[in-house]
Design a protein around this motif. Structure first.
Motif, PDB file in Angstrom:
ATOM      1  N   THR A 140       0.822  -1.213   0.000  1.00  0.00           N
ATOM      2  CA  THR A 140       0.000   0.000   0.000  1.00  0.00           C
ATOM      3  C   THR A 140       0.855   1.261   0.000  1.00  0.00           C
ATOM      4  OG1 THR A 140      -0.176  -0.185   2.397  1.00  0.00           O
ATOM      5  CG2 THR A 140      -1.974  -1.097   1.116  1.00  0.00           C
ATOM      6  N   ARG A 141       1.994   1.215   0.686  1.00  0.00           N
ATOM      7  CA  ARG A 141       2.814   2.422   0.765  1.00  0.00           C
ATOM      8  C   ARG A 141       3.814   2.529  -0.377  1.00  0.00           C
ATOM      9  NH1 ARG A 141       3.243   4.516   6.101  1.00  0.00           N
ATOM     10  NH2 ARG A 141       1.137   5.262   6.470  1.00  0.00           N
ATOM     11  N   TYR A 142       4.437   1.384  -0.714  1.00  0.00           N
ATOM     12  CA  TYR A 142       5.570   1.446  -1.651  1.00  0.00           C
ATOM     13  C   TYR A 142       5.282   0.756  -2.973  1.00  0.00           C
ATOM     14  CZ  TYR A 142       7.958   2.931   2.562  1.00  0.00           C
ATOM     15  OH  TYR A 142       8.313   3.604   3.698  1.00  0.00           O
ATOM     16  N   ARG A 143       4.045   0.297  -3.138  1.00  0.00           N
ATOM     17  CA  ARG A 143       3.628  -0.350  -4.380  1.00  0.00           C
ATOM     18  C   ARG A 143       4.532  -1.521  -4.764  1.00  0.00           C
ATOM     19  NH1 ARG A 143       3.073   4.079  -8.735  1.00  0.00           N
ATOM     20  NH2 ARG A 143       3.167   5.819  -7.297  1.00  0.00           N
ATOM     21  N   VAL A 144       4.953  -2.286  -3.755  1.00  0.00           N
ATOM     22  CA  VAL A 144       5.752  -3.486  -4.021  1.00  0.00           C
ATOM     23  C   VAL A 144       4.799  -4.663  -4.204  1.00  0.00           C
ATOM     24  CG1 VAL A 144       7.446  -5.089  -3.074  1.00  0.00           C
ATOM     25  CG2 VAL A 144       7.696  -2.644  -2.692  1.00  0.00           C
ATOM     26  N   ASP A 145       5.013  -5.454  -5.240  1.00  0.00           N
ATOM     27  CA  ASP A 145       4.149  -6.599  -5.522  1.00  0.00           C
ATOM     28  C   ASP A 145       4.071  -7.526  -4.307  1.00  0.00           C
ATOM     29  OD1 ASP A 145       2.583  -8.317  -7.226  1.00  0.00           O
ATOM     30  OD2 ASP A 145       4.304  -9.659  -7.218  1.00  0.00           O
ATOM     31  N   ASP A 146       2.851  -7.785  -3.835  1.00  0.00           N
ATOM     32  CA  ASP A 146       2.694  -8.538  -2.591  1.00  0.00           C
ATOM     33  C   ASP A 146       3.036 -10.022  -2.750  1.00  0.00           C
ATOM     34  OD1 ASP A 146       0.558  -8.494  -4.257  1.00  0.00           O
ATOM     35  OD2 ASP A 146      -0.971  -8.190  -2.732  1.00  0.00           O
ATOM     36  N   VAL A 147       2.826 -10.572  -3.956  1.00  0.00           N
ATOM     37  CA  VAL A 147       3.168 -11.985  -4.141  1.00  0.00           C
ATOM     38  C   VAL A 147       4.657 -12.197  -3.914  1.00  0.00           C
ATOM     39  CG1 VAL A 147       3.299 -13.877  -5.775  1.00  0.00           C
ATOM     40  CG2 VAL A 147       1.338 -12.361  -5.798  1.00  0.00           C
ATOM     41  N   VAL A 148       5.456 -11.408  -4.618  1.00  0.00           N
ATOM     42  CA  VAL A 148       6.905 -11.595  -4.525  1.00  0.00           C
ATOM     43  C   VAL A 148       7.390 -11.289  -3.113  1.00  0.00           C
ATOM     44  CG1 VAL A 148       9.124 -10.843  -5.414  1.00  0.00           C
ATOM     45  CG2 VAL A 148       7.211 -11.124  -6.970  1.00  0.00           C
ATOM     46  N   SER A 149       6.913 -10.179  -2.528  1.00  0.00           N
ATOM     47  CA  SER A 149       7.446  -9.826  -1.214  1.00  0.00           C
ATOM     48  C   SER A 149       7.026 -10.840  -0.159  1.00  0.00           C
ATOM     49  CB  SER A 149       7.029  -8.406  -0.809  1.00  0.00           C
ATOM     50  OG  SER A 149       5.646  -8.338  -0.590  1.00  0.00           O
ATOM     51  N   SER A 150       5.759 -11.286  -0.180  1.00  0.00           N
ATOM     52  CA  SER A 150       5.353 -12.235   0.872  1.00  0.00           C
ATOM     53  C   SER A 150       6.071 -13.570   0.702  1.00  0.00           C
ATOM     54  CB  SER A 150       3.832 -12.410   0.894  1.00  0.00           C
ATOM     55  OG  SER A 150       3.356 -12.919  -0.331  1.00  0.00           O
ATOM     56  N   LEU A 151       6.340 -13.937  -0.560  1.00  0.00           N
ATOM     57  CA  LEU A 151       7.077 -15.174  -0.819  1.00  0.00           C
ATOM     58  C   LEU A 151       8.510 -15.076  -0.292  1.00  0.00           C
ATOM     59  CD1 LEU A 151       6.880 -17.889  -2.339  1.00  0.00           C
ATOM     60  CD2 LEU A 151       7.725 -16.723  -4.361  1.00  0.00           C
ATOM     61  N   PRO A 241      -9.115   1.610   0.693  1.00  0.00           N
ATOM     62  CA  PRO A 241      -8.594   0.263   0.392  1.00  0.00           C
ATOM     63  C   PRO A 241      -7.323  -0.052   1.162  1.00  0.00           C
ATOM     64  CG  PRO A 241      -9.197   1.412  -1.622  1.00  0.00           C
ATOM     65  CD  PRO A 241      -9.309   2.411  -0.522  1.00  0.00           C
ATOM     66  N   GLY A 242      -6.430   0.919   1.312  1.00  0.00           N
ATOM     67  CA  GLY A 242      -5.165   0.661   2.009  1.00  0.00           C
ATOM     68  C   GLY A 242      -5.399   0.174   3.429  1.00  0.00           C
ATOM     69  N   ALA A 243      -6.278   0.890   4.145  1.00  0.00           N
ATOM     70  CA  ALA A 243      -6.539   0.529   5.536  1.00  0.00           C
ATOM     71  C   ALA A 243      -7.193  -0.845   5.622  1.00  0.00           C
ATOM     72  CB  ALA A 243      -7.431   1.590   6.182  1.00  0.00           C
ATOM     73  N   VAL A 244      -8.087  -1.137   4.679  1.00  0.00           N
ATOM     74  CA  VAL A 244      -8.776  -2.428   4.710  1.00  0.00           C
ATOM     75  C   VAL A 244      -7.797  -3.565   4.424  1.00  0.00           C
ATOM     76  CG1 VAL A 244     -10.565  -3.815   3.616  1.00  0.00           C
ATOM     77  CG2 VAL A 244     -10.982  -1.404   4.099  1.00  0.00           C
ATOM     78  N   ILE A 245      -6.898  -3.333   3.452  1.00  0.00           N
ATOM     79  CA  ILE A 245      -5.915  -4.370   3.136  1.00  0.00           C
ATOM     80  C   ILE A 245      -5.041  -4.652   4.353  1.00  0.00           C
ATOM     81  CG2 ILE A 245      -3.783  -4.748   1.811  1.00  0.00           C
ATOM     82  CD1 ILE A 245      -5.256  -3.746  -0.616  1.00  0.00           C
ATOM     83  N   LEU A 246      -4.697  -3.596   5.077  1.00  0.00           N
ATOM     84  CA  LEU A 246      -3.888  -3.782   6.277  1.00  0.00           C
ATOM     85  C   LEU A 246      -4.646  -4.624   7.313  1.00  0.00           C
ATOM     86  CD1 LEU A 246      -1.070  -2.766   6.907  1.00  0.00           C
ATOM     87  CD2 LEU A 246      -2.100  -0.979   8.317  1.00  0.00           C
ATOM     88  N   LYS A 247      -5.945  -4.338   7.481  1.00  0.00           N
ATOM     89  CA  LYS A 247      -6.732  -5.118   8.440  1.00  0.00           C
ATOM     90  C   LYS A 247      -6.859  -6.565   7.984  1.00  0.00           C
ATOM     91  CE  LYS A 247      -9.431  -1.224  10.107  1.00  0.00           C
ATOM     92  NZ  LYS A 247     -10.640  -0.450   9.782  1.00  0.00           N
TER      93      LYS A 247
END
Lengths: 353, 314
Positions: A140-151, A241-247
């Motif tokens: 949400t803050r840095y627009r880093v792809d979540d798939v790659v980062s979480s992996l 959306p950002g806050a919801v994604i965080l929750k």
């Protein structure tokens, strides 16, 4: 030339949501039967051992539920995240975070004995949730792809854990890389004498309807689904959306963390490098098979628990390698993915001149 | 301190670094081709594992290492085709398809290994690739032993980097590939088949991942073990992002990773430095995530990455 054409469905009939997973599982078993035959075993004998041995006796049945508990939690974790279109591939790492937090709290001396179990649960959920916030904030803050980062974060926390196990947590007597045992008072109560049915299994079975309720009946659940389905429209409706994604990440990570808590508090009483044989990744398969419906997670998780526990018996009885269970998992994920196409599309055969 | 440095940077150090970088270069370039065509290939980890296993088995039974490499390449191409069928023809989610392909290929690798070799007390091994010293070049002081006394596949990797850069930048196929990854509609109207190009890219991607797997089980090591890949595929996903989808930069990233890894091995062996070695192992992952956060605002990811393309639907 005959071509297959995909055509969008206007609506998907209700019966499909039951038929699709069953069809996917059947297709998987059909595809994998080639491997069973290759191993020189009778397909029918092998499959019946695989599925029936896990249900054959009370002990086996209980073991299947014990095996299913972490899978229910990681399946729920993935389902919640994917609903928000937060692509959390990191349930594996969040599970490890939860396991480490539980092992840490469970070994603390000087706390009132009755607080240990609840504190372990809280700490594990918090650790998993916070670790899941890292990819969420990165997205949400840095627009880093979540798939790659979480992996990638799975590898980071795995190495952090093995560093702990090789260092401060190393057993000084045996030299084994496993953490000190949790205190006796911190061990999860056993619900059925003479078996390994522990409190964590109950928590998992209760968590599924609870999450269903959260997703269906609460504002948070509504917002998660809204953001997942249409972030632009939900923004117009005043949802951030950002806050919801965080929750969603907090909830998802907490659930994955609880998978780790159960394994530490109910089964191993400690953390070791092999504490999760990929439960986080299996959670993805389970969530997809359940079509992200929390209530569907329980049967899907039980199915995989059966294949995992049954694979041992099948291997002993027929000589088919236990790894058939892993092939089944991968094939099932792909088969379900293909099956889901029928949900949004129908296939038309169009002849092409 | 000087003593430590002298001990660490012995003659073999850089040669070992190049060797460790080789499978990463192959697989990273494979991933790069797929992503430049618009498909994230998360099957990488499983494809490398399956290729390492099948290549090793072929070499074990035939006695020919090169046949092993060919089998590994064939396995990679087939897995690439599967990935293409799922993500291009059916237009399924690239993330989930990739994870599925990895799970399937890893499972197959373990299953088939157990089927072929059973559970031996010592894992079967082969005579691995030996180094081939290039005449004259290998006697250059300093550079010679590092670059020109290596496995044949190491030379192939070093040549592959400029070739990949050239193919992407200067050939019609490279242009088609990049257009398909950036703007499939434009490619389509220019008469380039988006599907065919993505199929080719994924097959090439699988082939290169196959070579990477073969190198691990047949050159870097002389046996197949279940942990032979242990996350190297994920490292390559990271390296592509880290290298901003550029072959030169991604290969440089692979060298940097290999440097850290070699350093870590030496420091551990020397026993002088008291940092847990896992810190080094997690470094490339942490660096990549930080790097992604820094560059993502003006990231140069292929614009159509992760987007399935269907002609009928605009």
């Amino acid at each position: 030339m005959i071509r297959l054409r995909l055509e969008r469905r206007d609506s998907s009939p209700v019966w499909l949501s039951l038929v699709l997973p069953v069809a996917a599982v059947l297709a998987t078993l059909l595809l994998c039967s080639g491997l069973v035959a290759m191993a020189g075993a009778n397909v029918w004998t092998a499959y019946s051992t695989l599925f029936l041995s896990a249900l054959s006796s009370r002990v086996h049945l209980v073991e299947t539920f014990v095996k299913a508990a972490p899978l229910i939690f990681t399946g729920l974790a993935v389902a919640v995240a994917f609903r928000a279109k937060f692509w959390n591939i990191g349930a594996e790492g969040q599970l490890l975070a939860g396991a480490m937090a539980a092992a840490f709290v469970g070994a603390r001396e000087g706390l009132p004995a009755w607080t240990l179990v609840p504190l372990m649960i809280l700490a594990g959920a918090a650790a998993g949730g916070l670790w899941a916030c890292v990819p969420a904030i990165l997205r949400t803050r840095y627009r880093v792809d979540d798939v790659v980062s979480s992996l990638l974060l799975n590898s980071v926390i795995f190495y952090a854990m093995t560093a702990l196990l090789d260092g401060p947590w190393k057993d000084p007597l045996s030299g084994y890389p496993d953490s000190p045992d949790i205190l006796m008072e911190a061990e999860f109560p056993i619900l059925l004498q003479g078996t390994r049915l522990h409190l964590g299994v109950l928590l998992a079975v209760v968590a599924a309807p609870a999450i269903w309720w959260v997703m269906r009946r609460t504002t948070l659940g509504f917002m998660i689904r809204a953001v997942g389905e249409n972030p632009v429209a939900s923004r117009y409706a005043g949802i951030q959306p950002g806050a919801v994604i965080l929750k969603a990440a907090l909830l998802s990570g907490a659930l994955a963390g609880l998978a780790g808590v159960g394994e530490v508090g109910g089964l191993h009483m400690q953390v070791m490098a092999g504490i999760s044989p990929g439960y986080g990744y299996t959670g993805i398969v389970i969530a997809m098979l359940a079509r992200l419906n929390p209530l569907g997670i329980i049967p899907a998780a039980l199915f995989f628990a059966v294949t995992v526990t049954g694979a041992e018996s099948m291997s002993r009885a027929t000589g088919v390698p236990v790894f058939l269970a892993e092939v089944i998992q991968g094939t099932a994920l792909l088969a379900m993915l293909v099956a889901l196409l029928f949900n949004t599309y129908r296939i038309r055969i169009a002849s092409h001149g | 301190m000087d003593e430590i440095l002298a001990q660490v940077f012995q003659i073999g150090f850089f040669a070992a670094m190049i060797r460790i970088a080789t499978p990463l270069i192959f697989a990273t370039l494979g991933e790069l081709f797929a992503e430049r065509a618009g498909v994230l290939n998360l099957g990488i980890e499983g494809i490398m594992l399956l290729s390492a296993m099948l290549g090793f088995s072929a070499a074990y039974f035939s006695g020919s290492l090169w046949l092993g490499v060919l089998v590994a390449i064939a396995a990679g191409v087939l897995a690439g085709l599967l990935m293409a069928g799922l993500t291009v023809t059916l237009g399924l989610s690239q993330h989930v398809s990739g994870i599925g392909v990895t799970m399937l290929c890893s499972g197959l690798a373990f299953f088939l290994y157990r089927l072929i070799f059973g559970q031996p007390s010592t894992p079967p091994n082969i005579r691995a690739f030996e180094t081939v010293a290039l005449p004259w070049l290998s006697s250059i002081p300093g550079l010679g032993p590092v670059l020109f006394d290596q496995h044949a596949l190491v030379y192939a990797a070093l040549i592959l980097v400029p070739v990949a850069a050239f193919v992407l930048r200067r050939t019609p196929w490279g242009l088609a590939l990049r257009t398909v990854g950036e703007n499939p509609h434009a490619a389509d109207s220019a008469g380039v088949s988006v599907a065919a190009t993505r199929y080719q890219a994924l097959m090439l991607s699988g082939a290169l991942m196959g070579v990477a797997g073969a190198f691990l089980s047949m050159a870097q090591f002389n046996a197949f073990t279940f942990g032979v890949i242990s996350g190297r595929g994920w490292v390559c996903i990271a390296l592509v992002v880290f290298g901003q989808w550029n072959p030169w930069r991604s290969a440089a990233g692979a060298l940097l990773f290999a440097l850290i890894d070699t350093l870590q091995l030496r420091l551990q062996a020397s026993g002088v430095v008291n940092v847990p070695y896992q810190v080094f192992l997690m470094m490339p992952f942490v660096l990549t995530i930080v790097g992604m956060a820094l560059v993502s605002r003006n990231a140069r990811a292929p614009a159509a990455l992760l987007m399935p393309y269907r002609k009928e639907e605009r």
